[in-house]
Write an enzyme that holds these catalytic residues in place. Structure first.
Site, PDB file in Angstrom:
ATOM      1  N   LYS A  74       0.833  -1.210   0.000  1.00  0.00           N
ATOM      2  CA  LYS A  74       0.000   0.000   0.000  1.00  0.00           C
ATOM      3  C   LYS A  74       0.864   1.255   0.000  1.00  0.00           C
ATOM      4  CE  LYS A  74      -2.297  -0.833   3.714  1.00  0.00           C
ATOM      5  NZ  LYS A  74      -1.683  -2.115   4.031  1.00  0.00           N
ATOM      6  N   THR A  76       4.050   1.540  -0.823  1.00  0.00           N
ATOM      7  CA  THR A  76       4.813   1.581  -2.070  1.00  0.00           C
ATOM      8  C   THR A  76       3.929   2.115  -3.200  1.00  0.00           C
ATOM      9  OG1 THR A  76       6.020  -0.355  -1.272  1.00  0.00           O
ATOM     10  CG2 THR A  76       6.229   0.148  -3.607  1.00  0.00           C
ATOM     11  N   ARG A  98       1.842   8.088   7.166  1.00  0.00           N
ATOM     12  CA  ARG A  98       2.080   7.975   8.602  1.00  0.00           C
ATOM     13  C   ARG A  98       3.572   7.961   8.893  1.00  0.00           C
ATOM     14  NH1 ARG A  98      -0.791   2.815  10.957  1.00  0.00           N
ATOM     15  NH2 ARG A  98      -0.579   2.009   8.862  1.00  0.00           N
ATOM     16  N   LYS A 109       8.803  -5.929  10.769  1.00  0.00           N
ATOM     17  CA  LYS A 109       8.264  -5.458   9.500  1.00  0.00           C
ATOM     18  C   LYS A 109       9.256  -4.672   8.640  1.00  0.00           C
ATOM     19  CE  LYS A 109       4.223  -3.653   7.214  1.00  0.00           C
ATOM     20  NZ  LYS A 109       4.606  -2.430   6.537  1.00  0.00           N
ATOM     21  N   ALA A 328      -3.121   0.737  13.672  1.00  0.00           N
ATOM     22  CA  ALA A 328      -4.343   0.466  12.911  1.00  0.00           C
ATOM     23  C   ALA A 328      -5.262  -0.509  13.635  1.00  0.00           C
ATOM     24  CB  ALA A 328      -3.994  -0.064  11.528  1.00  0.00           C
ATOM     25  N   PHE A 359      -3.722  -1.628   6.795  1.00  0.00           N
ATOM     26  CA  PHE A 359      -4.302  -2.979   6.728  1.00  0.00           C
ATOM     27  C   PHE A 359      -5.330  -3.115   5.588  1.00  0.00           C
ATOM     28  CE2 PHE A 359      -3.472  -3.484  11.564  1.00  0.00           C
ATOM     29  CZ  PHE A 359      -2.153  -3.771  11.325  1.00  0.00           C
ATOM     30  N   PHE A 447       4.903  -8.514  -8.425  1.00  0.00           N
ATOM     31  CA  PHE A 447       6.170  -9.033  -7.909  1.00  0.00           C
ATOM     32  C   PHE A 447       6.866  -9.757  -9.058  1.00  0.00           C
ATOM     33  CE2 PHE A 447       6.092  -8.343  -3.270  1.00  0.00           C
ATOM     34  CZ  PHE A 447       4.891  -7.663  -3.209  1.00  0.00           C
ATOM     35  N   TRP A 476       7.222  -0.529  -8.053  1.00  0.00           N
ATOM     36  CA  TRP A 476       8.322  -0.983  -7.197  1.00  0.00           C
ATOM     37  C   TRP A 476       9.590  -1.149  -8.038  1.00  0.00           C
ATOM     38  CZ3 TRP A 476      11.333  -5.508  -6.914  1.00  0.00           C
ATOM     39  CH2 TRP A 476      12.096  -5.651  -5.739  1.00  0.00           C
TER      40      TRP A 476
HETATM   41  P1  ADP Z   1       2.046  -1.990   3.152  1.00  0.00           P
HETATM   42  O1  ADP Z   1       2.071  -0.518   3.180  1.00  0.00           O
HETATM   43  O2  ADP Z   1       0.868  -2.526   2.417  1.00  0.00           O
HETATM   44  O3  ADP Z   1       2.233  -2.632   4.465  1.00  0.00           O
HETATM   45  P2  ADP Z   1       4.624  -1.699   1.874  1.00  0.00           P
HETATM   46  O4  ADP Z   1       4.379  -0.797   0.726  1.00  0.00           O
HETATM   47  O5  ADP Z   1       5.252  -1.099   3.077  1.00  0.00           O
HETATM   48  O6  ADP Z   1       3.292  -2.477   2.270  1.00  0.00           O
HETATM   49  O7  ADP Z   1       5.475  -2.915   1.334  1.00  0.00           O
HETATM   50  C1  ADP Z   1       5.911  -3.945   2.186  1.00  0.00           C
HETATM   51  C2  ADP Z   1       7.274  -4.427   1.760  1.00  0.00           C
HETATM   52  O8  ADP Z   1       7.189  -5.088   0.507  1.00  0.00           O
HETATM   53  C3  ADP Z   1       8.294  -3.319   1.580  1.00  0.00           C
HETATM   54  O9  ADP Z   1       9.501  -3.740   2.139  1.00  0.00           O
HETATM   55  C4  ADP Z   1       8.420  -3.155   0.085  1.00  0.00           C
HETATM   56  O10 ADP Z   1       9.716  -2.765  -0.280  1.00  0.00           O
HETATM   57  C5  ADP Z   1       8.104  -4.547  -0.422  1.00  0.00           C
HETATM   58  N1  ADP Z   1       7.442  -4.509  -1.734  1.00  0.00           N
HETATM   59  C6  ADP Z   1       6.351  -3.791  -2.061  1.00  0.00           C
HETATM   60  N2  ADP Z   1       6.010  -3.990  -3.330  1.00  0.00           N
HETATM   61  C7  ADP Z   1       6.901  -4.868  -3.837  1.00  0.00           C
HETATM   62  C8  ADP Z   1       7.077  -5.477  -5.115  1.00  0.00           C
HETATM   63  N3  ADP Z   1       6.243  -5.221  -6.114  1.00  0.00           N
HETATM   64  N4  ADP Z   1       8.111  -6.337  -5.271  1.00  0.00           N
HETATM   65  C9  ADP Z   1       8.935  -6.612  -4.246  1.00  0.00           C
HETATM   66  N5  ADP Z   1       8.823  -6.070  -3.014  1.00  0.00           N
HETATM   67  C10 ADP Z   1       7.826  -5.202  -2.803  1.00  0.00           C
HETATM   68 MG    MG Z   2       2.043   0.845   4.754  1.00  0.00          MG
END
Ligand code: ADP
Ligand code: MG
Length: 623
Positions: A74, A76, A98, A109, A328, A359, A447, A476
């Site tokens: 989310k 990202t 946030r 995390k 959350a 979430f 991914f 990403w």
């Molecule tokens: P959320 O906000 O939904 O909890 P994040 O955006 O923080 O998720 O992403 C969680 C983790 O996954 C981060 O470490 C991010 O770098 C990794 N990530 C997000 N999208 C991808 C992707 N498409 N490929 C590989 N890793 C990713």
């Molecule tokens: Mg997040």
């Protein structure tokens, strides 16, 4: 294809633009920016007065399906969408996020600045300390807690007269009430303002808060995952005369003050919310507030600067406002209303503000809309629903996804059958968004191992099941360029006429509101309450808190109350174990299952990889 480097290496390869240039580009005057070095700065709220006539930008909320423990992207996606709109579509676009807690950062995390080529920089400043707001909240909360226990002690160890005379001391022959004491007199219905004129009965009523130590709800806080502080006994020094009490610590982001910062609409409103926080009950069962403790002013002094959002930037130089970071679960999990306000004015009528709801839609989105939007009046124009092929496969019955362990082959190889079985989870979240009358754009966050056929399947099912559009996001790996399709879909969705409606009206009873959320958002069939939960709910309803919205504290790992249950089940029983009141933040919190408000450190914490390079002075190993 070139492999994507680690988040911190990507971040370090980009030299941030001086924050004063970022500010100038989006129309923040130099007098409105309080720089904290060259790469970040707080934005003074005086900007809201200057821009009050300006029309608001479009408002986009980024929410998720039920995630794996790894997170499905989310943040990202929020950052990638901001980059796509600002740097590739040439419109004003600002992301509000946030501020993360150090607990999860060091624990399981990792950072929360996005990832890959869609990040906020400098990511280590974003993740650690930032501009000190978390520290200030910790101190403010703990000052209230210190005063609460000190007051219990003073009342227990002094006779009525002595207590009154100490509370209103004679200085140079006269006694005077302070302003905060005059507020307490007013609350008690005592109209006299000369301390010498109170009757003995009035003096006692004024002096004794008569807190029931067993009813204290306020906990001390710390921004570290420290499991040994979950349950403690305080007051064990002989100086406290055996007035020991069982209590515990919460992580700072779980504190009510954090939720208040995120929901405050201006300084006056902030103060009112702080003052009305209920921290305990007296022996008659009446609420005791921060104002009763006399500590509102001191708390405001500590927190004054936290009211200002912090301006940062994405990897592509677009603006980001970082502000507040309530949990959350026990809180509502959204960045602040003030940052959104500033962003919506700055981006202006032709622009876009993107924010995240923590979430899945059942939690983050539901609370964003029913709690935050109700206070702010900022009605979103569109919902971006982030999903991943891996999470859908997990919902289809894939093996558990465990942080720190390699993903099973079901996740790294094409498996359309598993994916198909998991789609009901996505479909439920689409329908959740549509219940609020808003267009839902599904973004499949790709991914590396996702196949063409898998991505196509998710897109077509999303569109068949009510999504306004469904696009593949590759931000990403590619940054803003990988989110241009998403940006186009969002722009089109924002042109739709809004039919926004809240899920429930506030004048329903607390129980009715809980039922609506549980059945409509989660798919529950029935709700049961433990006797304690039912009794507390009744008390809150009777004591005048019945009109508050609900902030459900439920696991994020399932639509149900049981983290092990995946997919999109219906008709299940939802059990409410406990209920708490956040009167200052302005919500009632039903607690489902075990909700941890103080995480613990895992056997192998993330910090095993972290260090400061003693040659270069640079932080290494964050992700
Ligand atoms: P959320 O906000 O939904 O909890 P994040 O955006 O923080 O998720 O992403 C969680 C983790 O996954 C981060 O470490 C991010 O770098 C990794 N990530 C997000 N999208 C991808 C992707 N498409 N490929 C590989 N890793 C990713
Ligand atoms: Mg997040």
């Amino acid at each position: 294809k070139k492999p994507v480097p680690r988040d911190i290496d990507i971040a370090h390869a980009h030299e941030p633009i001086n924050i004063q240039h970022i500010a100038e580009e989006i129309g923040i005057y130099p007098s409105e920016l309080i720089p904290y070095g060259a790469k970040k700065g707080k934005v003074s709220l005086s900007i809201l007065d200057r821009l009050q006539e300006r029309k608001d930008a479009k408002y986009i909320i980024v929410v998720g399906i039920t995630p794996t423990p790894l997170g499905e992207g989310k943040t990202t996606t929020s950052v990638g969408l901001g980059q796509a709109l600002a740097a590739h579509k040439g419109v004003n676009a600002l992301v509000t996020l946030r501020q993360p807690s150090l607990g999860p950062m060091f624990g399981v995390k990792g950072g929360a600045a996005g990832g890959g080529y869609a990040q906020v920089i400098p990511m280590e400043e974003f993740n650690i300390h930032l501009t000190g707001d978390l520290h200030a909240i910790t101190v403010a909360n703990n000052l209230v807690a210190a005063q609460l226990d000190a007051r219990i002690y003073h009342e227990a160890t002094q006779k009525d007269d002595a207590l009154y005379n100490r509370l209103v001391p004679e200085i140079k022959g006269t006694r005077k009430f302070s302003d905060i004491q005059l507020r307490r007199l007013k609350k008690l219905g005592i109209t006299k303002t000369n301390p010498n004129e109170l009757t003995a009965e009035e003096k006692t009523r004024f002096a004794r808060l008569d807190i029931d130590p067993k009813s204290v709800t306020l906990k001390r806080v710390l921004d570290i995952s420290d499991r040994y502080l979950r349950k403690i006994t305080i007051g064990q020094s002989p100086t406290e005369k055996n007035l020991t009490r069982e209590t515990g610590f919460q992580i700072t982001v779980a504190s009510e003050i954090m939720a208040i910062l995120a929901l405050a609409t201006d300084l006056k409103n902030f103060r009112e919310r702080i003052a009305s926080m209920v921290v305990a009950f007296n022996k008659k069962g009446e609420p005791v507030t921060v104002d009763d403790l006399g500590v509102t002013g001191a708390v405001m002094i500590i927190l004054k600067e936290t009211m200002y959002p912090t301006l940062m930037q994405t990897l592509e130089g677009s603006p980001v406002l970082v502000h507040a970071g309530p949990f959350a679960n026990i809180a509502h999990g959204c960045s602040s209303i003030l940052a959104d306000k500033v962003g919506l004015k700055l981006a202006g009528e032709q622009g876009y503000v993107i924010t995240e709801g923590g979430f899945g839609s059942d939690i983050g989105m539901e609370k964003l809309l029913n709690i935050k939007t109700r206070v702010s009046g900022h009605v979103p124009n569109c919902i971006v629903l982030v999903c991943s092929v891996r999470a859908l496969k997990m919902h289809g019955g894939g093996p558990p996804v465990t942080p720190g362990q390699p993903l099973a082959s079901a996740y790294t190889q094409e498996n359309l059958e598993l994916l198909q079985k998991g789609l009901p989870n996505l479909i439920k979240h689409i329908s959740n968004g549509k219940k609020f009358g808003l267009p839902v754009v599904v973004c499949v966050n790709t991914f590396e191992t996702d196949t063409e056929a898998e991505l196509k399947l998710v897109q077509s099912k999303a569109k068949e099941n009510g999504a306004f559009d469904a696009v593949v996001g590759n931000h990403w790996a590619e940054g803003g360029a990988g989110a241009v399709k998403l940006a186009d879909a969002v722009i089109a969705a924002c042109e739709q006429k809004s039919n926004f409606k809240f899920l429930y009206e506030l004048d329903k009873t607390l129980e009715e509101k809980i039922k609506i959320i549980a059945t409509e958002m989660y798919g529950a069939g029935s709700i049961t309450y433990t006797p304690e939960a039912a009794a507390k709910l009744k008390t809150y309803q009777e004591r005048g808190f019945g009109k508050l919205p609900i902030c459900m504290a439920k696991t994020s790992a399932s639509l149900t109350g049981d983290p092990a249950v995946k997919g999109a089940p219906t008709g299940f029983e939802l059990k409410i174990n406990d209920v708490t009141l956040s009167a200052g933040a302005g919500f009632v919190v039903p607690i489902i299952g075990e909700i941890s408000v103080m995480p613990g450190l895992p056997t192998r914490p993330n910090f095993f990889d972290m260090d400061v390079n003693i040659e270069t002075g640079v932080i290494e190993g964050l992700f």
